[in-house]
Design an enzyme around this catalytic site. Sequence first.
Site, PDB file in Angstrom:
ATOM      1  N   GLU A  35       0.820  -1.213   0.000  1.00 43.90           N
ATOM      2  CA  GLU A  35       0.000   0.000   0.000  1.00 43.90           C
ATOM      3  C   GLU A  35       0.860   1.272   0.000  1.00 43.90           C
ATOM      4  O   GLU A  35       0.581   2.217  -0.744  1.00 43.90           O
ATOM      5  CB  GLU A  35      -0.943  -0.001   1.208  1.00 43.90           C
ATOM      6  CG  GLU A  35      -2.012  -1.080   1.162  1.00 43.90           C
ATOM      7  CD  GLU A  35      -1.490  -2.455   1.564  1.00 43.90           C
ATOM      8  OE1 GLU A  35      -2.206  -3.449   1.320  1.00 43.90           O
ATOM      9  OE2 GLU A  35      -0.372  -2.549   2.119  1.00 43.90           O
ATOM     10  N   TYR A 103       8.942 -13.847   5.224  1.00 46.76           N
ATOM     11  CA  TYR A 103       8.285 -12.902   6.124  1.00 46.76           C
ATOM     12  C   TYR A 103       8.424 -13.276   7.596  1.00 46.76           C
ATOM     13  O   TYR A 103       8.358 -14.449   7.958  1.00 46.76           O
ATOM     14  CB  TYR A 103       6.795 -12.822   5.789  1.00 46.76           C
ATOM     15  CG  TYR A 103       6.494 -12.195   4.447  1.00 46.76           C
ATOM     16  CD1 TYR A 103       6.510 -10.822   4.278  1.00 46.76           C
ATOM     17  CD2 TYR A 103       6.200 -13.000   3.339  1.00 46.76           C
ATOM     18  CE1 TYR A 103       6.239 -10.251   3.049  1.00 46.76           C
ATOM     19  CE2 TYR A 103       5.928 -12.433   2.101  1.00 46.76           C
ATOM     20  CZ  TYR A 103       5.953 -11.059   1.964  1.00 46.76           C
ATOM     21  OH  TYR A 103       5.698 -10.501   0.747  1.00 46.76           O
ATOM     22  N   TYR A 104       8.587 -12.245   8.434  1.00 46.11           N
ATOM     23  CA  TYR A 104       8.594 -12.384   9.891  1.00 46.11           C
ATOM     24  C   TYR A 104       7.641 -11.321  10.438  1.00 46.11           C
ATOM     25  O   TYR A 104       8.060 -10.278  10.938  1.00 46.11           O
ATOM     26  CB  TYR A 104      10.019 -12.215  10.445  1.00 46.11           C
ATOM     27  CG  TYR A 104      10.944 -13.299   9.944  1.00 46.11           C
ATOM     28  CD1 TYR A 104      11.118 -14.472  10.672  1.00 46.11           C
ATOM     29  CD2 TYR A 104      11.602 -13.178   8.726  1.00 46.11           C
ATOM     30  CE1 TYR A 104      11.951 -15.495  10.206  1.00 46.11           C
ATOM     31  CE2 TYR A 104      12.426 -14.184   8.247  1.00 46.11           C
ATOM     32  CZ  TYR A 104      12.593 -15.336   8.991  1.00 46.11           C
ATOM     33  OH  TYR A 104      13.412 -16.350   8.514  1.00 46.11           O
ATOM     34  N   ASN A 165      -3.548  -9.494  -4.920  1.00 51.66           N
ATOM     35  CA  ASN A 165      -2.229  -9.697  -4.315  1.00 51.66           C
ATOM     36  C   ASN A 165      -2.197 -10.934  -3.406  1.00 51.66           C
ATOM     37  O   ASN A 165      -1.913 -10.843  -2.206  1.00 51.66           O
ATOM     38  CB  ASN A 165      -1.861  -8.450  -3.509  1.00 51.66           C
ATOM     39  CG  ASN A 165      -0.376  -8.130  -3.592  1.00 51.66           C
ATOM     40  OD1 ASN A 165       0.440  -8.989  -3.896  1.00 51.66           O
ATOM     41  ND2 ASN A 165      -0.034  -6.886  -3.315  1.00 51.66           N
ATOM     42  N   ARG A 167      -1.443 -14.005  -1.186  1.00 44.65           N
ATOM     43  CA  ARG A 167      -0.327 -14.499  -0.374  1.00 44.65           C
ATOM     44  C   ARG A 167      -0.765 -15.837   0.229  1.00 44.65           C
ATOM     45  O   ARG A 167      -1.361 -15.898   1.296  1.00 44.65           O
ATOM     46  CB  ARG A 167       0.019 -13.510   0.734  1.00 44.65           C
ATOM     47  CG  ARG A 167       0.575 -12.187   0.237  1.00 44.65           C
ATOM     48  CD  ARG A 167       1.984 -12.356  -0.315  1.00 44.65           C
ATOM     49  NE  ARG A 167       2.585 -11.067  -0.639  1.00 44.65           N
ATOM     50  CZ  ARG A 167       2.473 -10.446  -1.801  1.00 44.65           C
ATOM     51  NH1 ARG A 167       1.748 -11.013  -2.770  1.00 44.65           N
ATOM     52  NH2 ARG A 167       3.069  -9.291  -2.013  1.00 44.65           N
ATOM     53  N   LYS A 224      -3.044  -7.437 -15.113  1.00 49.20           N
ATOM     54  CA  LYS A 224      -1.617  -7.191 -15.339  1.00 49.20           C
ATOM     55  C   LYS A 224      -0.985  -8.401 -16.016  1.00 49.20           C
ATOM     56  O   LYS A 224      -1.122  -9.522 -15.535  1.00 49.20           O
ATOM     57  CB  LYS A 224      -0.935  -6.898 -13.999  1.00 49.20           C
ATOM     58  CG  LYS A 224      -1.395  -5.593 -13.353  1.00 49.20           C
ATOM     59  CD  LYS A 224      -0.945  -5.472 -11.907  1.00 49.20           C
ATOM     60  CE  LYS A 224      -1.740  -6.385 -11.001  1.00 49.20           C
ATOM     61  NZ  LYS A 224      -1.416  -6.202  -9.563  1.00 49.20           N
ATOM     62  N   GLY A 256       3.890  -4.308  -9.416  1.00 50.64           N
ATOM     63  CA  GLY A 256       2.428  -4.251  -9.408  1.00 50.64           C
ATOM     64  C   GLY A 256       1.899  -3.063  -8.632  1.00 50.64           C
ATOM     65  O   GLY A 256       0.886  -2.456  -9.000  1.00 50.64           O
ATOM     66  N   ASP A 257       2.597  -2.697  -7.551  1.00 47.32           N
ATOM     67  CA  ASP A 257       2.208  -1.529  -6.766  1.00 47.32           C
ATOM     68  C   ASP A 257       2.432  -0.250  -7.576  1.00 47.32           C
ATOM     69  O   ASP A 257       1.631   0.683  -7.526  1.00 47.32           O
ATOM     70  CB  ASP A 257       3.010  -1.467  -5.468  1.00 47.32           C
ATOM     71  CG  ASP A 257       2.968  -2.768  -4.689  1.00 47.32           C
ATOM     72  OD1 ASP A 257       1.915  -3.435  -4.721  1.00 47.32           O
ATOM     73  OD2 ASP A 257       3.972  -3.114  -4.049  1.00 47.32           O
TER      74      ASP A 257
END
Length: 317
Positions: A35, A103-104, A165, A167, A224, A256-257
């Site tokens: 974002e 990721y954490y 998006n 995940r 996209k 993409g953002d």
Amino acid sequence: MDVIAIGETMISLTPDQRGLMRNAASFMPRVAGAETNTLIGLSRLGHRTGWISRLGEDELGAKILKEVRGEGVDTSLVELDDKNSTGTFFKEIVNESDVRVYYYRKDSAASHMSPSFLNEAYIAKASYLYLSGVTPAISSSCRETVFHAIELAKRNDVKVVFDPNVRRKLWSEKEAKETLTKIIRQSDIVLPGISEGEFLFGSREEKEIGQACIELGAKLAVVKLGEKGAYYTSEQEERHVPAYSVSDVVDPIGAGDAFAAGLLSGLLDGISIKGAVERACWIGAVATMVTGDYEGLPDRKQLNQQTSPGNKEDVSR
């Protein structure tokens, strides 16, 4: 306010060299979030943006707040949490076609966002509310926050823009499909990629993906297509828009953002949908030429200097 977004931003730790992370001697900390990438892109182009989120009251949170605010994004509704920390992740760039992210973020400050955290008057000021499929996947309270934000936007005639998006590591396939489909039903503009279209609708055909979004209720769907550009469809028109060629892809994360920033910028500037999608393709391409999620995003001066190749509409109009 032109665009407001809700979502988590973290510190990305990137190795000092390409290849497996185990061989890295040092890591560069960077600010990264779907974002805020889009908001920064819009802010650099002269649009007014605002970010709603939570950060840990720690040094990483302070770094994020300083950089996002420094890019001109309003952060007055970002809360600091003295109990839960700011999320982090590692970006491993093995080569240009193999980028891995670890990721954490479990129990991070942002994962504790809740509906009561939202300010209706703030959301009502915007032209667009921008959301991604990452936020509802973080926690059940974040999911409730997203749906409440949509409710507030609809109540105040604010258009909802949604990038699915996906995940997969964050939730079950069933839960993801149900939630993302529900959000699409309530969105005005949807920005899926091919992989997301396959996940949600069982198709890799851009026309089928776009039509599925329209049938669910979206007014505009922009699919996209990466190096092939983009395809958009609405009740009035549909068209393929070719990509801008990139000689050297340095870092594809965040493209993409950047695409979303270009599209929304074009729509805010009042150019045609075709022109807005062309601008989105150009900004998405530019973003891949620089390391970092948002560092390569252009400003208004760069946009105004851009001339369109072939028969494309001028992306700066």
